[in-house]
Design an enzyme around this catalytic site. Structure first.
Site, PDB file in Angstrom:
ATOM      1  N   ASP A   1       0.821  -1.227   0.000  1.00 23.82           N
ATOM      2  CA  ASP A   1       0.000   0.000   0.000  1.00 23.82           C
ATOM      3  C   ASP A   1       0.851   1.271   0.000  1.00 23.82           C
ATOM      4  O   ASP A   1       0.322   2.380   0.089  1.00 23.82           O
ATOM      5  CB  ASP A   1      -0.960  -0.004   1.203  1.00 23.82           C
ATOM      6  CG  ASP A   1      -0.219  -0.011   2.539  1.00 23.82           C
ATOM      7  OD1 ASP A   1       1.041   0.030   2.531  1.00 23.82           O
ATOM      8  OD2 ASP A   1      -0.889  -0.040   3.585  1.00 23.82           O
TER       9      ASP A   1
ATOM     10  N   GLU B   1       3.170   2.180   2.278  1.00 27.80           N
ATOM     11  CA  GLU B   1       3.744   2.597   3.565  1.00 27.80           C
ATOM     12  C   GLU B   1       5.188   2.125   3.675  1.00 27.80           C
ATOM     13  O   GLU B   1       5.575   1.117   3.091  1.00 27.80           O
ATOM     14  CB  GLU B   1       2.903   2.037   4.728  1.00 27.80           C
ATOM     15  CG  GLU B   1       1.585   2.761   4.885  1.00 27.80           C
ATOM     16  CD  GLU B   1       0.793   2.286   6.096  1.00 27.80           C
ATOM     17  OE1 GLU B   1       1.234   1.356   6.793  1.00 27.80           O
ATOM     18  OE2 GLU B   1      -0.292   2.861   6.329  1.00 27.80           O
TER      19      GLU B   1
ATOM     20  N   ARG C   1      11.690  25.949   1.600  1.00 24.69           N
ATOM     21  CA  ARG C   1      11.266  27.157   0.870  1.00 24.69           C
ATOM     22  C   ARG C   1      10.012  27.788   1.463  1.00 24.69           C
ATOM     23  O   ARG C   1       9.811  28.986   1.384  1.00 24.69           O
ATOM     24  CB  ARG C   1      11.048  26.828  -0.617  1.00 24.69           C
ATOM     25  CG  ARG C   1      12.360  26.741  -1.365  1.00 24.69           C
ATOM     26  CD  ARG C   1      12.171  26.407  -2.811  1.00 24.69           C
ATOM     27  NE  ARG C   1      11.908  24.990  -2.993  1.00 24.69           N
ATOM     28  CZ  ARG C   1      12.007  24.355  -4.150  1.00 24.69           C
ATOM     29  NH1 ARG C   1      12.325  25.007  -5.238  1.00 24.69           N
ATOM     30  NH2 ARG C   1      11.767  23.071  -4.246  1.00 24.69           N
TER      31      ARG C   1
ATOM     32  N   HIS D   1      17.827  26.167   2.528  1.00 26.01           N
ATOM     33  CA  HIS D   1      17.371  27.308   1.724  1.00 26.01           C
ATOM     34  C   HIS D   1      17.228  28.579   2.562  1.00 26.01           C
ATOM     35  O   HIS D   1      17.586  29.669   2.105  1.00 26.01           O
ATOM     36  CB  HIS D   1      16.064  26.956   1.020  1.00 26.01           C
ATOM     37  CG  HIS D   1      15.717  27.910  -0.075  1.00 26.01           C
ATOM     38  ND1 HIS D   1      16.486  28.047  -1.203  1.00 26.01           N
ATOM     39  CD2 HIS D   1      14.709  28.800  -0.192  1.00 26.01           C
ATOM     40  CE1 HIS D   1      15.967  28.979  -1.981  1.00 26.01           C
ATOM     41  NE2 HIS D   1      14.885  29.453  -1.386  1.00 26.01           N
TER      42      HIS D   1
ATOM     43  N   LYS E   1      18.213  40.632 -14.467  1.00 25.00           N
ATOM     44  CA  LYS E   1      17.252  40.560 -15.578  1.00 25.00           C
ATOM     45  C   LYS E   1      16.764  41.970 -15.871  1.00 25.00           C
ATOM     46  O   LYS E   1      16.302  42.664 -14.965  1.00 25.00           O
ATOM     47  CB  LYS E   1      16.029  39.737 -15.154  1.00 25.00           C
ATOM     48  CG  LYS E   1      16.100  38.273 -15.516  1.00 25.00           C
ATOM     49  CD  LYS E   1      14.774  37.629 -15.211  1.00 25.00           C
ATOM     50  CE  LYS E   1      14.920  36.125 -15.156  1.00 25.00           C
ATOM     51  NZ  LYS E   1      13.713  35.449 -14.733  1.00 25.00           N
TER      52      LYS E   1
ATOM     53  N   ASP F   1      24.685  28.200  -7.411  1.00 28.99           N
ATOM     54  CA  ASP F   1      23.360  28.390  -6.827  1.00 28.99           C
ATOM     55  C   ASP F   1      23.178  27.366  -5.714  1.00 28.99           C
ATOM     56  O   ASP F   1      23.922  26.387  -5.643  1.00 28.99           O
ATOM     57  CB  ASP F   1      22.274  28.213  -7.907  1.00 28.99           C
ATOM     58  CG  ASP F   1      20.998  28.978  -7.573  1.00 28.99           C
ATOM     59  OD1 ASP F   1      20.900  29.538  -6.453  1.00 28.99           O
ATOM     60  OD2 ASP F   1      20.092  29.020  -8.416  1.00 28.99           O
TER      61      ASP F   1
ATOM     62  N   GLY G   1      15.738  23.642 -13.697  1.00 25.01           N
ATOM     63  CA  GLY G   1      16.874  24.026 -14.548  1.00 25.01           C
ATOM     64  C   GLY G   1      16.581  25.257 -15.388  1.00 25.01           C
ATOM     65  O   GLY G   1      17.467  25.774 -16.063  1.00 25.01           O
ATOM     66  N   GLY G   2      15.348  25.746 -15.335  1.00 26.74           N
ATOM     67  CA  GLY G   2      14.945  26.888 -16.178  1.00 26.74           C
ATOM     68  C   GLY G   2      15.812  28.116 -15.967  1.00 26.74           C
ATOM     69  O   GLY G   2      16.251  28.753 -16.935  1.00 26.74           O
ATOM     70  N   THR G   3      16.090  28.443 -14.715  1.00 21.07           N
ATOM     71  CA  THR G   3      16.878  29.641 -14.401  1.00 21.07           C
ATOM     72  C   THR G   3      18.265  29.540 -15.035  1.00 21.07           C
ATOM     73  O   THR G   3      18.741  30.489 -15.691  1.00 21.07           O
ATOM     74  CB  THR G   3      17.055  29.758 -12.854  1.00 21.07           C
ATOM     75  OG1 THR G   3      15.772  29.672 -12.241  1.00 21.07           O
ATOM     76  CG2 THR G   3      17.767  31.030 -12.456  1.00 21.07           C
TER      77      THR G   3
HETATM   78  C1  R5P Z   1      15.814  30.074  -5.801  1.00 19.06           C
HETATM   79  O1  R5P Z   1      15.658  30.692  -4.767  1.00 19.06           O
HETATM   80  C2  R5P Z   1      16.825  29.011  -5.894  1.00 19.06           C
HETATM   81  O2  R5P Z   1      18.051  29.458  -5.388  1.00 19.06           O
HETATM   82  C3  R5P Z   1      17.033  28.502  -7.310  1.00 19.06           C
HETATM   83  O3  R5P Z   1      17.569  29.578  -8.096  1.00 19.06           O
HETATM   84  C4  R5P Z   1      15.758  28.034  -7.932  1.00 19.06           C
HETATM   85  O4  R5P Z   1      15.094  27.141  -7.086  1.00 19.06           O
HETATM   86  C5  R5P Z   1      16.049  27.343  -9.258  1.00 19.06           C
HETATM   87  O5  R5P Z   1      14.856  26.878  -9.802  1.00 19.06           O
HETATM   88  P1  R5P Z   1      14.792  26.307 -11.272  1.00 19.06           P
HETATM   89  O6  R5P Z   1      15.925  25.334 -11.450  1.00 19.06           O
HETATM   90  O7  R5P Z   1      13.444  25.642 -11.337  1.00 19.06           O
HETATM   91  O8  R5P Z   1      14.888  27.460 -12.237  1.00 19.06           O
END
Ligand code: R5P
Length: 285
Positions: A34, A36, A91, A124, A184, A210, A216-218
């Site tokens: 299940d 657990e 977070r 964080h 930005k 970071d 990975g978008g940032t």
């Molecule tokens: C933001 O406060 C964190 O330091 C990272 O920059 C963020 O979590 C990266 O997110 P993602 O990889 O989705 O762009």
């Protein structure tokens, strides 16, 4: 002293036991049909100081940690140190909108119910640790990240935003190179320019640092902008490679020359070890 390895951090726990020259005790963790969690520590008794190495992310690992704490105490542990390489839920360290929980607080409070010391890495928000009543310490991965890149010829270290500029400064200072943060600037309704706030990166070998990479978008957007602006190479190193969905592929097939993270979360690019960092802290007591 014993090191108990939870299922999230097998390699790191093994490295830690070697660094501290103390026995590694494995917990066998499975799931019932299940879903657990079932775990059993492979020992008759643990009547000494015990260090549990286990992440609290994703949720299943958090439950496993609670079970390990109870099992270790049941085996007679004199003290329990939780080494939480990646502390999940950090977070949500406050209520952003009415009706939300303070997730980080509630996780810390429950973990705090049965432990004597907590060690995290680049949590964080450090304020989260104040929810623990026992002694706690957040270790910085900047020294091991800098060590990894010491002979890899970096000209400048960047953070993705001004909020994380301290980490770029720390790594940059250790490497003896300048640091900056990315900024930005909105050029129009559809165009955004991402560039270092103060430095020109033309011809430079750039390292972005970071605390975590999630989608990975940032980083992909930053690397693309830096290469377009003439950077000679762009590498990225983070402490926690959360890498949701296909983030590793997305990053490795982007404009980045290297993608590295620490082994707080174990994956195919977690080649920077925090084991000695943790071992030194435990040796200091
Ligand atoms: C933001 O406060 C964190 O330091 C990272 O920059 C963020 O979590 C990266 O997110 P993602 O990889 O989705 O762009």
């Amino acid at each position: 002293m014993f090191i108990v390895s939870g299922s999230s951090s097998r390699d790191l726990a093994k490295e830690l036991s070697l660094a501290l020259d103390c026995p590694l005790i494995k917990a066998s963790t499975t799931r019932f049909p299940d879903g657990e969690c079932y775990t059993r520590i492979d020992a008759e008794s643990l009547e000494d100081d015990v260090i549990i190495v286990q992440n609290t992310y994703p949720d299943g690992n958090l439950v496993e940690m609670f079970l390990l704490q109870d099992a270790v105490r049941g085996l007679g542990a004199k003290s329990i140190t939780l080494v939480i390489p990646y502390f999940g839920y950090a977070r949500q360290d406050r209520v952003f909108k009415p009706g939300e929980p303070t997730s980080a607080k509630i996780m810390a409070k429950h973990l705090d119910m049965d432990c004597d010391r907590v060690i995290t890495i680049d949590i964080h928000k450090e304020s989260v640790l104040d929810y623990f009543t026992c002694p706690h310490e957040d270790l910085k991965a900047a020294p091991v990240i800098a060590d990894y890149f010491r002979d890899r010829r970096i000209d400048i270290v960047l953070s993705p935003d001004i909020g994380a500029a301290g980490r770029a400064k720390d790594v940059g200072d250790r490497l003896g190179v300048p640091h900056d943060h990315l900024q930005k600037t909105r050029l129009s309704g559809t165009e955004v320019r991402i560039a270092p706030a103060h430095f020109d990166c033309t011809g430079k070998r750039v390292l972005i640092v970071d605390d975590m990479i999630s989608t990975g978008g940032t980083i992909v957007a930053a690397a693309f902008a830096l290469r377009e602006a003439g950077a000679a190479s762009v590498s990225v190193a983070c402490t926690h490679g959360v890498f949701v969905n296909n983030a590793i592929e997305k990053l490795t097939s982007s404009s980045l020359d290297a993608v590295l993270c620490c082994n707080t979360l174990e994956n195919e690019v977690s080649n920077i070890s925090v084991a000695n960092l943790i071992a030194d802290t435990i040796r200091r007591g």
